[in-house]
Design a protein around this motif. Structure first.
Motif, PDB file in Angstrom:
ATOM      1  N   ILE A 111       0.842  -1.203   0.000  1.00  0.00           N
ATOM      2  CA  ILE A 111       0.000   0.000   0.000  1.00  0.00           C
ATOM      3  C   ILE A 111       0.875   1.251   0.000  1.00  0.00           C
ATOM      4  CG2 ILE A 111      -1.748   1.310   1.258  1.00  0.00           C
ATOM      5  CD1 ILE A 111      -2.785  -1.287  -0.018  1.00  0.00           C
ATOM      6  N   THR A 145      -6.574  -4.323 -10.743  1.00  0.00           N
ATOM      7  CA  THR A 145      -7.644  -4.294  -9.744  1.00  0.00           C
ATOM      8  C   THR A 145      -8.456  -5.587  -9.803  1.00  0.00           C
ATOM      9  OG1 THR A 145      -8.936  -3.046 -11.362  1.00  0.00           O
ATOM     10  CG2 THR A 145      -7.861  -1.793  -9.606  1.00  0.00           C
ATOM     11  N   ARG A 146      -8.236  -6.366 -10.864  1.00  0.00           N
ATOM     12  CA  ARG A 146      -8.787  -7.725 -10.935  1.00  0.00           C
ATOM     13  C   ARG A 146      -7.657  -8.647 -11.394  1.00  0.00           C
ATOM     14  NH1 ARG A 146     -10.866 -11.248 -14.668  1.00  0.00           N
ATOM     15  NH2 ARG A 146     -10.469  -9.767 -16.361  1.00  0.00           N
ATOM     16  N   VAL A 151      -3.176  -9.154  -4.128  1.00  0.00           N
ATOM     17  CA  VAL A 151      -4.361  -8.469  -3.606  1.00  0.00           C
ATOM     18  C   VAL A 151      -4.027  -7.105  -2.997  1.00  0.00           C
ATOM     19  CG1 VAL A 151      -6.164  -8.582  -1.844  1.00  0.00           C
ATOM     20  CG2 VAL A 151      -5.770 -10.536  -3.362  1.00  0.00           C
ATOM     21  N   PRO A 152      -2.965  -6.961  -2.195  1.00  0.00           N
ATOM     22  CA  PRO A 152      -2.679  -5.622  -1.647  1.00  0.00           C
ATOM     23  C   PRO A 152      -2.371  -4.595  -2.732  1.00  0.00           C
ATOM     24  CG  PRO A 152      -1.541  -7.314  -0.385  1.00  0.00           C
ATOM     25  CD  PRO A 152      -2.073  -7.984  -1.614  1.00  0.00           C
ATOM     26  N   SER A 154      -3.531  -4.726  -5.782  1.00  0.00           N
ATOM     27  CA  SER A 154      -4.823  -4.456  -6.411  1.00  0.00           C
ATOM     28  C   SER A 154      -5.612  -3.423  -5.607  1.00  0.00           C
ATOM     29  CB  SER A 154      -5.636  -5.751  -6.529  1.00  0.00           C
ATOM     30  OG  SER A 154      -4.986  -6.689  -7.346  1.00  0.00           O
ATOM     31  N   ALA A 155      -5.570  -3.568  -4.283  1.00  0.00           N
ATOM     32  CA  ALA A 155      -6.274  -2.619  -3.422  1.00  0.00           C
ATOM     33  C   ALA A 155      -5.688  -1.215  -3.563  1.00  0.00           C
ATOM     34  CB  ALA A 155      -6.192  -3.076  -1.970  1.00  0.00           C
ATOM     35  N   GLY A 158      -6.813   0.203  -6.848  1.00  0.00           N
ATOM     36  CA  GLY A 158      -8.215   0.584  -6.738  1.00  0.00           C
ATOM     37  C   GLY A 158      -8.352   1.928  -6.043  1.00  0.00           C
ATOM     38  N   GLY A 159      -7.496   2.162  -5.055  1.00  0.00           N
ATOM     39  CA  GLY A 159      -7.477   3.458  -4.382  1.00  0.00           C
ATOM     40  C   GLY A 159      -7.060   4.582  -5.313  1.00  0.00           C
TER      41      GLY A 159
END
Length: 258
Positions: A111, A145-146, A151-152, A154-155, A158-159
């Motif tokens: 992140i 994002t997919r 996963v982190p 992707s998150a 997405g942000g």
């Protein structure tokens, strides 16, 4: 389209020492922009010097801190007088692994790497853009994002997409455009500074191969994009040719739109 479509413009490109950011910064300089190449890699000034007969500079900053982002924008204004375009190119998955295998510190690192530099730089550039009466921000997001094994990351991306749309809505009345390009898998030269300095274990290499296979098969062309295929759309979005586009997430991923 003019070959000098950025003549008279000042552009700041973050993550400019390597990868897509490097390609964007060098091509913008070739098209007439005054460009500040920003990166935490010490060799960013060497990359800036590759732009022959162009007005460029390199600036070392850790954009995972607000102080780093603020110092880069302040330096650009001091050197060039304004900032017409900010391209946020910092980011990239550090590790590929099933989400259950991520350690908490690794989640935080993803992140911090792929969301915070864009968030900080967007905030820091608003003051000069508001003072000069407008500007353009291009965020480099991702179609990931997919996807699997990140996963982190992707998150984080997405942000970036959510930030892009909200900033566009909030600052459109101030003549500030905010858009994002969402690249898919991209063929890139070997990085001089790897994202995961510790290196990948054999198991992690296997997980990475799974992610690469998923990315490749999800495209209509069954291949990764080239560097030029990513740089061109980003610079289109940064240019006055896209003057009526804002709040948009522009997929550049061979049909896999995330």
């Amino acid at each position: 389209m003019s070959a000098q479509r950025f003549e008279g413009k000042v552009m700041v490109v973050t993550g400019a020492a390597q990868g897509i950011g490097r390609g964007v910064a060098l091509r913008a300089a070739a098209e007439g922009a005054k460009v500040l190449f920003v990166d935490r890699a010490e060799f960013v000034a060497e990359v800036a010097a590759e732009a022959i007969d162009a007005d460029t500079a390199g600036f070392v900053a850790d954009l995972e801190t607000y102080e780093g982002a603020a110092s880069a924008m302040a330096f650009a204004v001091e050197k060039f007088g304004r900032i017409d375009v900010l391209v946020n190119g910092v980011g990239g998955a550090i590790r590929m692994r099933p989400f259950a295998e991520f350690e908490p510190a690794q989640i935080d690192a993803e992140i911090r790497r792929s969301l915070m530099p864009t968030l900080y730089a967007c905030h820091a550039v608003l003051t000069p853009m508001l003072a000069q009466g407008g500007g353009t921000i291009v965020n480099v997001s991702s179609n990931a994002t997919r996807g699997i094994r990140r996963v982190p990351y992707s998150a984080a991306k997405g942000g970036v997409n959510a930030m892009t749309q909200s900033l566009a809505m909030e600052y459109g009345a101030h003549n500030i455009r905010v858009v994002a390009a969402a690249p898919g898998g991209t063929e890139a030269p070997v990085r001089r500074v790897p994202r995961n300095a510790a290196g990948d274990t054999e198991q992690e290499q296997g997980w990475t191969s799974e992610a690469v296979r998923q990315v490749t098969e999800a495209t209509y062309f069954k291949r990764y994009g080239t560097m030029d295929e990513q740089v061109a759309p980003i610079l289109f979005l940064a240019s006055d040719e896209a003057s009526y586009i804002t709040g948009a997430i522009f997929p550049v991923a061979g049909g896999d739109n995330g």
